[in-house]
Motif scaffolding. Structure first.
Motif, PDB file in Angstrom:
ATOM      1  N   GLN A 175     143.848  -8.404  11.741  1.00  0.00           N
ATOM      2  CA  GLN A 175     143.875  -8.715  10.449  1.00  0.00           C
ATOM      3  C   GLN A 175     145.135  -8.599   9.225  1.00  0.00           C
ATOM      4  N   LEU A 197     139.694  -8.697  -2.040  1.00  0.00           N
ATOM      5  CA  LEU A 197     138.354  -7.815  -2.159  1.00  0.00           C
ATOM      6  C   LEU A 197     138.731  -6.992  -1.100  1.00  0.00           C
ATOM      7  N   GLY A 198     138.463  -5.440  -1.399  1.00  0.00           N
ATOM      8  CA  GLY A 198     138.820  -4.607  -0.648  1.00  0.00           C
ATOM      9  C   GLY A 198     138.488  -3.409  -1.535  1.00  0.00           C
ATOM     10  N   LYS A 204     144.850  -3.764  -2.700  1.00  0.00           N
ATOM     11  CA  LYS A 204     144.882  -5.055  -3.403  1.00  0.00           C
ATOM     12  C   LYS A 204     145.756  -5.449  -4.192  1.00  0.00           C
ATOM     13  N   ASN A 311     136.824  -3.856  -5.737  1.00  0.00           N
ATOM     14  CA  ASN A 311     136.403  -2.950  -4.683  1.00  0.00           C
ATOM     15  C   ASN A 311     135.082  -2.852  -4.311  1.00  0.00           C
ATOM     16  N   ASP A 313     130.891  -5.252  -4.555  1.00  0.00           N
ATOM     17  CA  ASP A 313     130.510  -6.433  -4.065  1.00  0.00           C
ATOM     18  C   ASP A 313     129.723  -7.094  -4.656  1.00  0.00           C
ATOM     19  N   ASN A 332     136.516 -17.493  -7.093  1.00  0.00           N
ATOM     20  CA  ASN A 332     136.628 -17.441  -5.708  1.00  0.00           C
ATOM     21  C   ASN A 332     136.789 -18.501  -4.821  1.00  0.00           C
ATOM     22  N   THR A 335     139.894 -16.302  -0.849  1.00  0.00           N
ATOM     23  CA  THR A 335     139.425 -14.957  -0.870  1.00  0.00           C
ATOM     24  C   THR A 335     140.554 -14.313   0.011  1.00  0.00           C
ATOM     25  N   GLU A 337     140.682 -10.830   1.696  1.00  0.00           N
ATOM     26  CA  GLU A 337     140.249  -9.845   2.331  1.00  0.00           C
ATOM     27  C   GLU A 337     140.388  -8.412   3.094  1.00  0.00           C
ATOM     28  N   PRO A 339     140.898  -5.257   5.193  1.00  0.00           N
ATOM     29  CA  PRO A 339     140.130  -4.321   6.035  1.00  0.00           C
ATOM     30  C   PRO A 339     140.407  -2.823   5.400  1.00  0.00           C
TER      31      PRO A 339
END
Length: 488
Positions: A175, A197-198, A204, A311, A313, A332, A335, A337, A339
């Motif tokens: 990742q 995102l995270g 981030k 963070n 959704d 967007n 993006t 992301e 993990p």
């Protein structure tokens, strides 16, 4: 390229990345008093223990820090870059004193310390000239940054800052390798926006700084904005600026954060927490690429890369009517992301070594290492607070140990002392394999996570789960959880 703190108001913290190889840029920041000057501290913004540790870790660099126990003002001709004030001490929270500090020098930056987290108090002192209000922990971090900056700025014109290169992204998991690949591809592209995102603490902000520093706009300013910290009534003034006389307290014209980030990057952290009103105003600027200061009739063209992070959704927030779909599509374009740490355990050892070396130097611990059992236990731990939690645990373990080796017992103690916030502790990920999962397996995952959260204190875990202790014991036995128990 060196990060420096620049003037702002209210809740916003700005990090700019000027090109110090450029004479005009160096002259601007030197004239602003940011690169040089003393830091005056009124009151106890950090604990006595933290101050002692700072003296040990920054030996020879404390000449620029001046601690004061009374309200004696610094001389007008005294080179002063920043002032820290303990707002929890009534002596220094006096309005007249705060105004006198804010007006003592043209470029003096007043930073308040308060652990009360009262938004009305923060707005009140911001009107008195306090540029930021930080917690004790944030003040400690800021002082560390200022002390590190003393040495970094001295060599900024000769050495490019390597803190935010691609190598700053620690880890060897697939990742992380994919994220590095994406950043390398974007380094030669002038993209207008991106979304990171995270989960909380996953890194981030670091990714946003790497994107800026390695990209085409890296020679211009990086402005960081915590969207959760800006009240609705200050949003327009902070981001777009205002003209003199725009409202009662607008005694001078103010440059907004968008304008300060011109040709550079604006990082909007926690963008998912913006109010509907703020979302609408942000969307218009992103679409028109123009801004109008509060109280002005003139529009200015802007060229700013906007990198947003959250963070939350956002798909769920859109369905719930809490986030604008059109703003989501505008942000967007790209993006990334990140993990959570529990999904890439192979990175944990690299991160441990990185932070171990950093804090061993900071606290003058010499040669120090983690035992293999400690590393194994840390790799097995779920890290609900992600990298931020791991960093805190390593720092605490290094700071408190009196031996050359940090053991599993030391890690257990560090985890107990540094429990993460309630919001982070309540986050839970259930693994749902493609072939399906039984309700008993889901129950076992939840029970195991809660037990780990309370270090296997069954009484506390049962109370949290709202079941009896005997029932919890039966579930543990039936699921065979004892044999998989984490034992730091």
């Amino acid at each position: 390229m060196t990060d420096v703190v620049v003037p702002a108001t209210g809740y916003v913290i700005i990090s700019a990345s000027p090109d110090f190889s450029c004479p005009d840029s160096r002259r601007y920041y030197r004239d602003k008093g940011i690169m040089q000057g003393k830091t005056v501290i009124y009151g106890d913004i950090i604990s006595a223990e933290e101050r002692r540790a700072m003296k040990k870790g920054f030996a020879g660099k404390l000449a620029n820090l001046v601690w004061r126990r009374d309200k004696t003002l610094f001389a007008p001709d005294e080179s002063c870059a920043a002032v820290f004030v303990d707002l929890d001490d009534p002596r220094f929270a006096n309005p007249e004193f705060l105004v006198s500090l804010a007006t003592a020098g043209e470029q003096v930056r007043v930073i308040g310390k308060s652990d009360r987290n009262d938004i009305q108090d923060t707005i009140k002192v911001s009107k008195l000239g306090v540029a930021e209000v930080l917690t004790s922990e944030q003040c400690l971090t800021r002082l560390h940054d200022l002390l590190n900056e003393v040495e970094e700025i001295a060599t900024a014109s000769e050495h490019r800052d390597t803190r935010y290169t691609i190598d700053a992204l620690i880890g060897s998991s697939p990742q992380i390798k994919e994220i590095r690949k994406t950043i390398r591809l974007l380094a030669e592209v002038d993209f207008p926006s991106a979304l990171i995102l995270g989960e909380t603490g996953s890194g981030k902000s670091l990714v946003s700084r790497i994107l800026h520093n390695t990209g085409l706009r890296g020679k211009h300013n990086l402005v960081e904005v915590n969207c959760s910290a800006i009240p609705d009534e200050l949003f327009e003034s902070e981001l777009f600026g205002h003209v003199k006389g725009a409202f009662t307290d607008a005694k001078n014209e103010k440059t907004g954060l968008f304008e300060f980030a011109q040709e550079g990057t604006l990082f909007l952290d926690e963008v998912g927490n913006l109010s509907p009103s703020a979302q609408a105003k942000l969307l218009k600027v992103l679409e028109d690429k123009k801004l109008r200061k509060v109280g002005s009739v003139e529009e200015k063209d802007i060229s700013v890369r906007v990198v947003a992070a959250t963070n939350v959704d956002l798909h769920e927030a859109i369905r719930a009517g809490q986030f604008r779909e059109d703003l989501y599509f505008r942000l967007n374009l790209l993006t990334i992301e990140i993990p959570p740490l529990r999904q890439r355990p192979e990175d944990i050892r690299d991160l441990i070594e990185y932070y171990l070396n950093q804090f061993a130097v900071l606290y003058n611990k010499g040669t120090i290492r983690f035992s293999e059992n400690a590393i194994e236990d840390m790799t097995a731990y779920a890290w609900p607070g992600n990298i931020r939690e791991l960093c805190n645990v390593v720092e605490r373990a290094v700071l408190l140990t009196h031996r050359d080796e940090i053991t599993a017992k030391d890690i257990r103690s560090a985890l107990k002392r540094g429990r993460i916030t309630a919001a982070e502790r309540r986050q839970l990920t259930i693994e749902l394999p493609p072939q399906g999962v039984s309700l008993e397996d889901v129950q076992a995952q939840v029970i195991k996570r809660v037990l780990d959260m309370f270090n296997w204190n069954k009484t506390e875990a049962a109370r949290y789960l709202q079941i009896s202790r005997p029932r919890l014991r039966r579930i543990i036995q039936a699921a065979g959880l004892e044999q998989n128990r984490r034992r730091p």
